[in-house]
Scaffold this active site. Sequence first.
Site, mmCIF file in Angstrom:
data_model
loop_
_atom_site.group_PDB
_atom_site.id
_atom_site.type_symbol
_atom_site.label_atom_id
_atom_site.label_comp_id
_atom_site.label_asym_id
_atom_site.label_seq_id
_atom_site.Cartn_x
_atom_site.Cartn_y
_atom_site.Cartn_z
ATOM 1 N N ARG A 109 0.668 -1.371 0.133
ATOM 2 C CA ARG A 109 0.128 -0.291 -0.039
ATOM 3 C C ARG A 109 0.752 1.426 -0.039
ATOM 4 O O ARG A 109 0.534 2.329 -0.730
ATOM 5 C CB ARG A 109 -0.807 -0.085 1.106
ATOM 6 C CG ARG A 109 -1.919 1.215 1.232
ATOM 7 C CD ARG A 109 -2.898 1.079 0.170
ATOM 8 N NE ARG A 109 -2.597 1.546 -0.953
ATOM 9 C CZ ARG A 109 -3.119 1.183 -2.370
ATOM 10 N NH1 ARG A 109 -3.739 0.155 -2.357
ATOM 11 N NH2 ARG A 109 -2.618 1.879 -3.387
ATOM 12 N N LYS A 144 1.841 24.930 -2.575
ATOM 13 C CA LYS A 144 0.614 24.217 -2.198
ATOM 14 C C LYS A 144 0.822 22.807 -2.380
ATOM 15 O O LYS A 144 0.195 22.348 -3.011
ATOM 16 C CB LYS A 144 -0.458 24.748 -3.182
ATOM 17 C CG LYS A 144 -0.869 26.194 -2.605
ATOM 18 C CD LYS A 144 -2.052 26.625 -3.666
ATOM 19 C CE LYS A 144 -2.303 28.331 -3.648
ATOM 20 N NZ LYS A 144 -3.342 28.987 -4.528
ATOM 21 N N LYS A 176 2.982 39.404 -1.030
ATOM 22 C CA LYS A 176 1.705 39.277 -1.701
ATOM 23 C C LYS A 176 0.835 40.219 -1.043
ATOM 24 O O LYS A 176 1.184 41.044 -0.286
ATOM 25 C CB LYS A 176 1.314 37.878 -1.233
ATOM 26 C CG LYS A 176 2.139 36.775 -1.970
ATOM 27 C CD LYS A 176 1.854 35.371 -1.116
ATOM 28 C CE LYS A 176 0.520 34.729 -1.584
ATOM 29 N NZ LYS A 176 0.429 34.341 -3.112
ATOM 30 N N GLU A 206 3.542 40.024 -5.944
ATOM 31 C CA GLU A 206 2.197 39.889 -6.518
ATOM 32 C C GLU A 206 1.298 41.064 -7.075
ATOM 33 O O GLU A 206 1.029 42.032 -6.056
ATOM 34 C CB GLU A 206 1.252 39.162 -5.520
ATOM 35 C CG GLU A 206 0.170 38.711 -6.020
ATOM 36 C CD GLU A 206 -0.673 37.712 -4.814
ATOM 37 O OE1 GLU A 206 -0.422 36.624 -4.925
ATOM 38 O OE2 GLU A 206 -1.628 38.409 -4.183
ATOM 39 N N ASP A 227 -1.175 38.186 -11.212
ATOM 40 C CA ASP A 227 -2.257 37.351 -10.625
ATOM 41 C C ASP A 227 -3.663 37.702 -10.946
ATOM 42 O O ASP A 227 -4.249 38.681 -10.823
ATOM 43 C CB ASP A 227 -2.213 37.581 -8.790
ATOM 44 C CG ASP A 227 -2.679 36.491 -8.172
ATOM 45 O OD1 ASP A 227 -2.619 35.480 -8.529
ATOM 46 O OD2 ASP A 227 -3.618 37.017 -7.159
#
Length: 299
Positions: A109, A144, A176, A206, A227
């Site tokens: 697995r 992410k 950001k 950004e 963005d």
Amino acid sequence: MFERESDWAIGGPAVETVKTQIREWLAEDIGSGDVTTMATVPFGHISKGIIHAKQAGILAGLPLMRIVFDVVDPELKVNVQAADGDRVEQGAVLAVVEGSTHNILTGERLALNLLQRLSGIATKTNEYVEAAGGQSVRIADTRKTTPGHRTLEKYAVRIGGGANHRFGLYDAVMIKDNHIKAAGGITAAVHAAKSRIPHTMMIEVEAETLAQAEEAVQAGAHIVMLDNMNTNTMMDAVKVIRRLAPHIVLEASGGITPQRVAEVAGCGVDIISVGSLTHSFQALDISLDLNAKKKGELS
């Protein structure tokens, strides 16, 4: 970080770190023992396990699969019949594992989980790369990623033909929207960063509007991320920024699908970053069958 499959065989610190993680993941799965196998399979039973693709895709993680079985039982014979980066068709044999049935089933697995997930990332990345249609743009990942799996997932992106964005919070400045708000604006944020970081470190900003993109360039950013811009706004931003700073790196990001990649690349950006490469991929369907021959199996 691993750059290619051969790096897994070097035996350096990164590989040893992965082996430590694999031991932890096996312990999480096995606990006090594989009760089903111990209850149903006679001790000393020997099998051949055929690992095969149940759908077409790009492979990544075969060295990990080998390491899993080696950690479970160094006596298992693992005959790998493909390589990371290979494009395989449905039914293709990827590896044959021979030895203790107990140990094959114990490692099955985890070996498949890693192989399926990394192959899924490589396959999705390759879909984006192919969708760019040969235009000179790099498809990049983001942060992410699955906690604890970032090194492996970013490896799979590279295997799929993509590139890695910053690896963590420590290796580049990326200003950001929330940094801009807290610092008092783009210019203030860029100037503050320049005063506190080494001269060798890059600063990315950004920008959601053309005005923000211009301000980022004038403040001294090295990279501007466009963005969530529509195509017309992005094309205007690229023209303006190239005139102000011809050598600045331009990145596009925000909800970019494979269907839109070619259009975005045509705007003239250098990089298209896609978070879904590592947060919304579909694992490649790969299976292990005991004592069954599949298409392409070596006798």
